[in-house]
Each structure stands twice: as C-alpha cells, then as structure tokens.
Design a protein around this motif. Structure first.
Motif, mmCIF file in Angstrom:
data_model
loop_
_atom_site.group_PDB
_atom_site.id
_atom_site.type_symbol
_atom_site.label_atom_id
_atom_site.label_comp_id
_atom_site.label_asym_id
_atom_site.label_seq_id
_atom_site.Cartn_x
_atom_site.Cartn_y
_atom_site.Cartn_z
ATOM 1 N N PHE A 69 0.829 -1.210 0.000
ATOM 2 C CA PHE A 69 0.000 0.000 0.000
ATOM 3 C C PHE A 69 0.860 1.256 0.000
ATOM 4 O O PHE A 69 0.581 2.215 -0.715
ATOM 5 N N GLN A 70 1.935 1.258 0.795
ATOM 6 C CA GLN A 70 2.819 2.416 0.855
ATOM 7 C C GLN A 70 3.476 2.649 -0.493
ATOM 8 O O GLN A 70 3.555 3.782 -0.971
ATOM 9 N N LEU A 71 3.939 1.582 -1.141
ATOM 10 C CA LEU A 71 4.579 1.720 -2.450
ATOM 11 C C LEU A 71 3.588 2.183 -3.515
ATOM 12 O O LEU A 71 3.933 2.967 -4.399
ATOM 13 N N LYS A 72 2.351 1.737 -3.432
ATOM 14 C CA LYS A 72 1.351 2.167 -4.412
ATOM 15 C C LYS A 72 1.005 3.646 -4.239
ATOM 16 O O LYS A 72 0.784 4.353 -5.217
ATOM 17 N N ILE A 73 0.988 4.116 -3.014
ATOM 18 C CA ILE A 73 0.778 5.549 -2.773
ATOM 19 C C ILE A 73 1.940 6.345 -3.360
ATOM 20 O O ILE A 73 1.747 7.365 -4.027
ATOM 21 N N GLU A 74 3.144 5.858 -3.126
ATOM 22 C CA GLU A 74 4.336 6.517 -3.668
ATOM 23 C C GLU A 74 4.312 6.495 -5.199
ATOM 24 O O GLU A 74 4.635 7.492 -5.851
ATOM 25 N N GLU A 75 3.911 5.377 -5.770
ATOM 26 C CA GLU A 75 3.819 5.259 -7.227
ATOM 27 C C GLU A 75 2.800 6.259 -7.783
ATOM 28 O O GLU A 75 3.088 6.958 -8.771
ATOM 29 N N ASP A 76 1.651 6.355 -7.143
ATOM 30 C CA ASP A 76 0.632 7.322 -7.576
ATOM 31 C C ASP A 76 1.164 8.743 -7.517
ATOM 32 O O ASP A 76 0.902 9.554 -8.404
ATOM 33 N N TYR A 77 1.903 9.068 -6.459
ATOM 34 C CA TYR A 77 2.461 10.406 -6.316
ATOM 35 C C TYR A 77 3.393 10.743 -7.483
ATOM 36 O O TYR A 77 3.277 11.793 -8.102
ATOM 37 N N TRP A 78 4.323 9.824 -7.794
ATOM 38 C CA TRP A 78 5.288 10.110 -8.851
ATOM 39 C C TRP A 78 4.634 10.137 -10.220
ATOM 40 O O TRP A 78 5.044 10.901 -11.090
ATOM 41 N N TYR A 79 3.599 9.348 -10.439
ATOM 42 C CA TYR A 79 2.885 9.438 -11.715
ATOM 43 C C TYR A 79 2.095 10.735 -11.815
ATOM 44 O O TYR A 79 1.997 11.336 -12.885
ATOM 45 N N TYR A 80 1.561 11.186 -10.692
ATOM 46 C CA TYR A 80 0.871 12.471 -10.667
ATOM 47 C C TYR A 80 1.854 13.594 -11.022
ATOM 48 O O TYR A 80 1.578 14.431 -11.875
ATOM 49 N N ILE A 81 3.005 13.588 -10.351
ATOM 50 C CA ILE A 81 4.022 14.613 -10.617
ATOM 51 C C ILE A 81 4.456 14.548 -12.074
ATOM 52 O O ILE A 81 4.594 15.564 -12.751
ATOM 53 N N GLY A 82 4.671 13.342 -12.575
ATOM 54 C CA GLY A 82 5.177 13.179 -13.934
ATOM 55 C C GLY A 82 4.162 13.472 -15.015
ATOM 56 O O GLY A 82 4.473 14.152 -16.000
ATOM 57 N N ASN A 83 2.946 13.002 -14.873
ATOM 58 C CA ASN A 83 1.951 13.118 -15.943
ATOM 59 C C ASN A 83 1.210 14.445 -15.940
ATOM 60 O O ASN A 83 1.025 15.059 -16.985
ATOM 61 N N LEU A 84 0.789 14.877 -14.795
ATOM 62 C CA LEU A 84 -0.035 16.074 -14.731
ATOM 63 C C LEU A 84 0.780 17.341 -14.993
ATOM 64 O O LEU A 84 0.303 18.278 -15.603
ATOM 65 N N ASN A 85 2.012 17.332 -14.563
ATOM 66 C CA ASN A 85 2.819 18.548 -14.624
ATOM 67 C C ASN A 85 3.971 18.473 -15.617
ATOM 68 O O ASN A 85 4.880 19.284 -15.554
ATOM 69 N N MET A 86 3.984 17.500 -16.526
ATOM 70 C CA MET A 86 5.158 17.305 -17.381
ATOM 71 C C MET A 86 5.528 18.541 -18.214
ATOM 72 O O MET A 86 6.712 18.859 -18.297
ATOM 73 N N PRO A 87 4.601 19.272 -18.820
ATOM 74 C CA PRO A 87 5.033 20.479 -19.556
ATOM 75 C C PRO A 87 5.721 21.495 -18.637
ATOM 76 O O PRO A 87 6.741 22.076 -19.005
ATOM 77 N N VAL A 88 5.192 21.663 -17.442
ATOM 78 C CA VAL A 88 5.794 22.597 -16.487
ATOM 79 C C VAL A 88 7.136 22.067 -16.027
ATOM 80 O O VAL A 88 8.119 22.815 -15.938
ATOM 81 N N VAL A 89 7.205 20.761 -15.744
ATOM 82 C CA VAL A 89 8.458 20.144 -15.308
ATOM 83 C C VAL A 89 9.523 20.303 -16.380
ATOM 84 O O VAL A 89 10.666 20.665 -16.086
ATOM 85 N N THR A 90 9.162 20.047 -17.622
ATOM 86 C CA THR A 90 10.114 20.159 -18.727
ATOM 87 C C THR A 90 10.636 21.585 -18.831
ATOM 88 O O THR A 90 11.847 21.814 -18.954
ATOM 89 N N TRP A 91 9.744 22.555 -18.764
ATOM 90 C CA TRP A 91 10.157 23.950 -18.877
ATOM 91 C C TRP A 91 11.029 24.366 -17.691
ATOM 92 O O TRP A 91 12.099 24.947 -17.873
ATOM 93 N N LEU A 92 10.583 24.045 -16.475
ATOM 94 C CA LEU A 92 11.322 24.465 -15.290
ATOM 95 C C LEU A 92 12.653 23.731 -15.148
ATOM 96 O O LEU A 92 13.597 24.261 -14.562
#
Length: 154
Positions: A69-92
């Motif tokens: 469960f802890q790893l799945k929460i962590e996985e969800d977090y990193w996918y959220y950071i990666g997928n939702l914000n990728m244009p911003v992440v790429t620019w920044l």
C-alpha cells in the motif's frame, strides 16, 4: 504523546519508517488489532490465530500488504508529478536556479523529467520485487497451509 512526523511531500525514504512492524507486537496485540480492523467473525479470527504458525504467517502477510500500500501511494504520487505537470516540469528543468529565484518561482530543481522517470522506475521495480517475494512466501507456506470450509490449519 503521539509521535508526529514532519515529512516533506516527496521524502519517501522516511515513509518506510512509518510502516508498522507487526512482528514486534505481542500475539494478543496483533489479534486485537486484526479483529478491530476486520469487521467479521472475531471468534473465528481468534481461533485461526491461536496457532503460532498461522499467527506468524498472518503477521508477515500484514507486513507485505502495508508495504504494498505504501509503495502504491508513492507510485501514484510520482505518476501524478510526472503526468499532470510534465510540460511545467520540462520547462522548469531547463530554467536555471537564478531565473527561478529572480522570478520568485518555488521549484525543486531535483524534479527533472529524468529524475521523475527514475523514481517511477524505482517504485515499479520495488513493487515487482515485493510481488515476487510475496509469491515466494505464499508458495513456501502453501504446502503447510490447508484450508477447509471453515477452518484453516497447518
């Protein structure tokens, strides 16, 4: 007084310290906790866990589940950071620290596209290892574990 952990959002190395270790609980405490968590026939749970082997099996299984469960929460977090914000992440990621400081942009420069992908792969690998370990654990105990209609015995 309750323990309070002030963890940054993405400091996942410390979250594993928050996972319960059910093996250090007494058998009475573990049974009470399990009966409190599972809203079914508490008498039957008490009967199953009266067997020391079944108790140890259940404790290890609970540890596997909490870790998963802890790893799945962590996985969800990193996918959220990666997928939702990728244009911003790429620019920044391409902007220097000086520019972000001058423009008062609060940005963690360690969150580059490559670092996010690395974290996602790391979590994916941990989950795969956990699944393999769980499978091996269940295989090891499956020959000892005999399940009838209403009873479980070793």
């Amino acid at each position: 007084m309750k323990n309070y952990y002030d963890l940054p959002t993405d400091d996942w190395k410390l979250t594993c310290k928050l996972l319960p270790n059910y093996k250090i609980l007494s058998s009475h405490e573990f049974k009470r906790l399990l009966c409190k968590t599972i809203p079914t026939d508490h008498y039957q749970i008490q009967q199953w866990l009266a067997n020391t082997d079944m108790l140890q099996f259940s404790q290890q299984l609970a540890i596997f589940m909490c870790t998963s469960f802890q790893l799945k929460i962590e996985e969800d977090y990193w996918y959220y950071i990666g997928n939702l914000n990728m244009p911003v992440v790429t620019w920044l990621s391409e902007v220097s620290k000086d520019v972000t400081e001058k423009k008062s942009i609060n940005w963690d420069h360690s969150k580059t596209k490559l670092n996010i992908q690395y974290q996602q792969n790391l979590i994916r690998n941990k989950l795969q290892r956990l699944e393999i370990n769980l499978y091996n654990y269940l295989q090891r105990y499956s020959s000892n574990l005999k399940m009838n209609d209403d009873t479980i015995s070793f």
